[in-house]
Design an enzyme around this catalytic site. Sequence first.
Site, PDB file in Angstrom:
ATOM      1  N   SER A   1       0.828  -1.209   0.000  1.00 19.45           N
ATOM      2  CA  SER A   1       0.000   0.000   0.000  1.00 19.45           C
ATOM      3  C   SER A   1       0.861   1.257   0.000  1.00 19.45           C
ATOM      4  O   SER A   1       1.861   1.338   0.716  1.00 19.45           O
ATOM      5  CB  SER A   1      -0.912   0.024   1.227  1.00 19.45           C
ATOM      6  OG  SER A   1      -1.566   1.281   1.293  1.00 19.45           O
TER       7      SER A   1
ATOM      8  N   THR B   1      -9.407  -1.058   2.649  1.00 17.38           N
ATOM      9  CA  THR B   1      -9.224  -1.489   1.267  1.00 17.38           C
ATOM     10  C   THR B   1      -9.561  -2.974   1.137  1.00 17.38           C
ATOM     11  O   THR B   1     -10.124  -3.570   2.066  1.00 17.38           O
ATOM     12  CB  THR B   1      -7.811  -1.095   0.762  1.00 17.38           C
ATOM     13  OG1 THR B   1      -7.747  -1.377  -0.632  1.00 17.38           O
ATOM     14  CG2 THR B   1      -6.694  -1.825   1.487  1.00 17.38           C
TER      15      THR B   1
ATOM     16  N   LYS C   1     -14.010  -3.399   2.121  1.00 17.18           N
ATOM     17  CA  LYS C   1     -14.792  -2.172   1.898  1.00 17.18           C
ATOM     18  C   LYS C   1     -16.294  -2.353   2.081  1.00 17.18           C
ATOM     19  O   LYS C   1     -16.980  -1.467   2.571  1.00 17.18           O
ATOM     20  CB  LYS C   1     -14.531  -1.625   0.484  1.00 17.18           C
ATOM     21  CG  LYS C   1     -13.173  -0.977   0.328  1.00 17.18           C
ATOM     22  CD  LYS C   1     -13.046  -0.333  -1.027  1.00 17.18           C
ATOM     23  CE  LYS C   1     -11.607   0.036  -1.306  1.00 17.18           C
ATOM     24  NZ  LYS C   1     -11.435   0.782  -2.552  1.00 17.18           N
TER      25      LYS C   1
ATOM     26  N   ASN D   1     -14.577   3.426   2.371  1.00 23.31           N
ATOM     27  CA  ASN D   1     -13.107   3.334   2.303  1.00 23.31           C
ATOM     28  C   ASN D   1     -12.425   4.284   3.287  1.00 23.31           C
ATOM     29  O   ASN D   1     -11.205   4.257   3.410  1.00 23.31           O
ATOM     30  CB  ASN D   1     -12.591   3.590   0.882  1.00 23.31           C
ATOM     31  CG  ASN D   1     -12.558   5.063   0.549  1.00 23.31           C
ATOM     32  OD1 ASN D   1     -13.447   5.809   0.941  1.00 23.31           O
ATOM     33  ND2 ASN D   1     -11.535   5.492  -0.161  1.00 23.31           N
TER      34      ASN D   1
ATOM     35  N   ASP E   1     -13.778   7.086  -2.946  1.00 23.66           N
ATOM     36  CA  ASP E   1     -13.369   6.499  -4.233  1.00 23.66           C
ATOM     37  C   ASP E   1     -14.082   7.166  -5.404  1.00 23.66           C
ATOM     38  O   ASP E   1     -13.479   7.429  -6.445  1.00 23.66           O
ATOM     39  CB  ASP E   1     -13.681   4.997  -4.272  1.00 23.66           C
ATOM     40  CG  ASP E   1     -12.688   4.184  -3.455  1.00 23.66           C
ATOM     41  OD1 ASP E   1     -11.552   4.656  -3.266  1.00 23.66           O
ATOM     42  OD2 ASP E   1     -13.058   3.083  -3.008  1.00 23.66           O
TER      43      ASP E   1
ATOM     44  N   ALA F   1     -14.380  -1.471  -7.261  1.00 24.41           N
ATOM     45  CA  ALA F   1     -13.939  -0.195  -7.811  1.00 24.41           C
ATOM     46  C   ALA F   1     -14.875   0.235  -8.938  1.00 24.41           C
ATOM     47  O   ALA F   1     -15.280   1.405  -9.012  1.00 24.41           O
ATOM     48  CB  ALA F   1     -12.505  -0.311  -8.327  1.00 24.41           C
TER      49      ALA F   1
HETATM   50  P1  ATR Z   1     -11.721  -4.124  -7.047  1.00 25.83           P
HETATM   51  O1  ATR Z   1     -12.242  -3.847  -5.660  1.00 25.83           O
HETATM   52  O2  ATR Z   1     -10.333  -3.595  -7.281  1.00 25.83           O
HETATM   53  O3  ATR Z   1     -12.679  -3.706  -8.101  1.00 25.83           O
HETATM   54  P2  ATR Z   1     -12.560  -6.863  -7.437  1.00 25.83           P
HETATM   55  O4  ATR Z   1     -13.850  -6.539  -6.796  1.00 25.83           O
HETATM   56  O5  ATR Z   1     -11.863  -8.138  -7.066  1.00 25.83           O
HETATM   57  O6  ATR Z   1     -11.497  -5.708  -7.136  1.00 25.83           O
HETATM   58  O7  ATR Z   1     -12.767  -6.805  -9.021  1.00 25.83           O
HETATM   59  C1  ATR Z   1     -11.767  -7.160  -9.911  1.00 25.83           C
HETATM   60  C2  ATR Z   1     -12.270  -6.955 -11.359  1.00 25.83           C
HETATM   61  O8  ATR Z   1     -11.199  -7.315 -12.255  1.00 25.83           O
HETATM   62  C3  ATR Z   1     -13.441  -7.838 -11.754  1.00 25.83           C
HETATM   63  O9  ATR Z   1     -14.241  -7.145 -12.681  1.00 25.83           O
HETATM   64  C4  ATR Z   1     -12.758  -9.045 -12.422  1.00 25.83           C
HETATM   65  O10 ATR Z   1     -13.580  -9.743 -13.351  1.00 25.83           O
HETATM   66  P3  ATR Z   1     -14.528 -10.966 -12.849  1.00 25.83           P
HETATM   67  O11 ATR Z   1     -15.793 -10.325 -12.357  1.00 25.83           O
HETATM   68  O12 ATR Z   1     -14.737 -11.782 -14.061  1.00 25.83           O
HETATM   69  O13 ATR Z   1     -13.766 -11.674 -11.767  1.00 25.83           O
HETATM   70  C5  ATR Z   1     -11.657  -8.324 -13.156  1.00 25.83           C
HETATM   71  N1  ATR Z   1     -10.527  -9.221 -13.491  1.00 25.83           N
HETATM   72  C6  ATR Z   1      -9.589  -9.697 -12.644  1.00 25.83           C
HETATM   73  N2  ATR Z   1      -8.690 -10.459 -13.315  1.00 25.83           N
HETATM   74  C7  ATR Z   1      -9.066 -10.455 -14.622  1.00 25.83           C
HETATM   75  C8  ATR Z   1      -8.560 -11.048 -15.821  1.00 25.83           C
HETATM   76  N3  ATR Z   1      -7.451 -11.791 -15.826  1.00 25.83           N
HETATM   77  N4  ATR Z   1      -9.210 -10.821 -16.982  1.00 25.83           N
HETATM   78  C9  ATR Z   1     -10.333 -10.050 -17.019  1.00 25.83           C
HETATM   79  N5  ATR Z   1     -10.867  -9.462 -15.916  1.00 25.83           N
HETATM   80  C10 ATR Z   1     -10.254  -9.664 -14.741  1.00 25.83           C
END
Ligand code: ATR
Length: 273
Positions: free
Chosen positions: A15, A62, A66, A87, A102, A130
């Site tokens: 972080s 984080t 959240k 957050n 955010d 996010a």
């Molecule tokens: P954050 O809080 O940062 O948004 P998250 O809730 O874990 O973290 O969301 C991660 C996002 O990245 C999701 O939209 C995820 O897609 P899925 O809903 O299919 O899991 C996307 N993501 C992560 N790795 C990915 C990859 N290799 N290819 C495409 N999308 C990916």
Amino acid sequence: MTKTFAVIGDPIDHSLSPNIHNAAFKALGMDCTYIAYRVPRGELKEGIESLKQIKISGFNVTIPHKIEMMKYLDESSEECKIIGAANTVTNENDRLVGYNTDMDGFLEPIKKRNIAIKGEDVLLLGAGGAARAIAAGFAKEKARRITIANRTKEKGQELAKFAASLGAESNEITLEEAGQNAGNYKFIVNATAVGLKNEPSPISTNAINSQSVVYDIVYMPMNTDLITQSKKKSATVIYGYEMLLGQACLAFEIWHKVGAPYDAMRRVLLGGF
Ligand code: ATR
């Protein structure tokens, strides 16, 4: 007495929030400190108890806490309620008040560039926590339509429904379709985790052009493949570190009730790259 602040999450060792906030304290000569505290999934209640024990003045939350944080708040802001996640938390005599910086932290770099959102079309990649705050931000600013593209279709549809519930026209497409049609959108935002490990852009960048505004919320590395390719197409690019700074400045102002020293915070952040 020194006031203590923290960021809780897991993983937390990378972080940059301690660097940003401690630089701000130093710049303004404040008797405060900011630490990173690892709180594993499933241990949020205990984590919060220990923060209260050390009389924490405030903390950031984080991944992965959240959403769950909402359960432990005595009061929450309007943004928290809309997004369903917090957050930023203040602590006054064990009374916790939650905020979500955010959404406005994301919007700040767009506003700073005087780029209008109202009436424009948005392509939003990702449907996680996010992406949810970002969709709420575009809905608040009256974007014409928010198109969601996500690896997992159901989650994309769910987010499109959420955006529609906030009054924005919204639909869901595949990442492949997103690449093909990217030229039709004013804003293209990457809110997936793709780029963190230097992977290629989550969508084809062929259709991106000089009218596009490409915003990647991945801030490490600073120049993701999506950003690098978009620059080659003469698009306007907005870096992930700008959102990181935006949300940090707003949290700072909630806690300290003084303007955040943006330049000092930015300097330490860019020095870290
Ligand atoms: P954050 O809080 O940062 O948004 P998250 O809730 O874990 O973290 O969301 C991660 C996002 O990245 C999701 O939209 C995820 O897609 P899925 O809903 O299919 O899991 C996307 N993501 C992560 N790795 C990915 C990859 N290799 N290819 C495409 N999308 C990916």
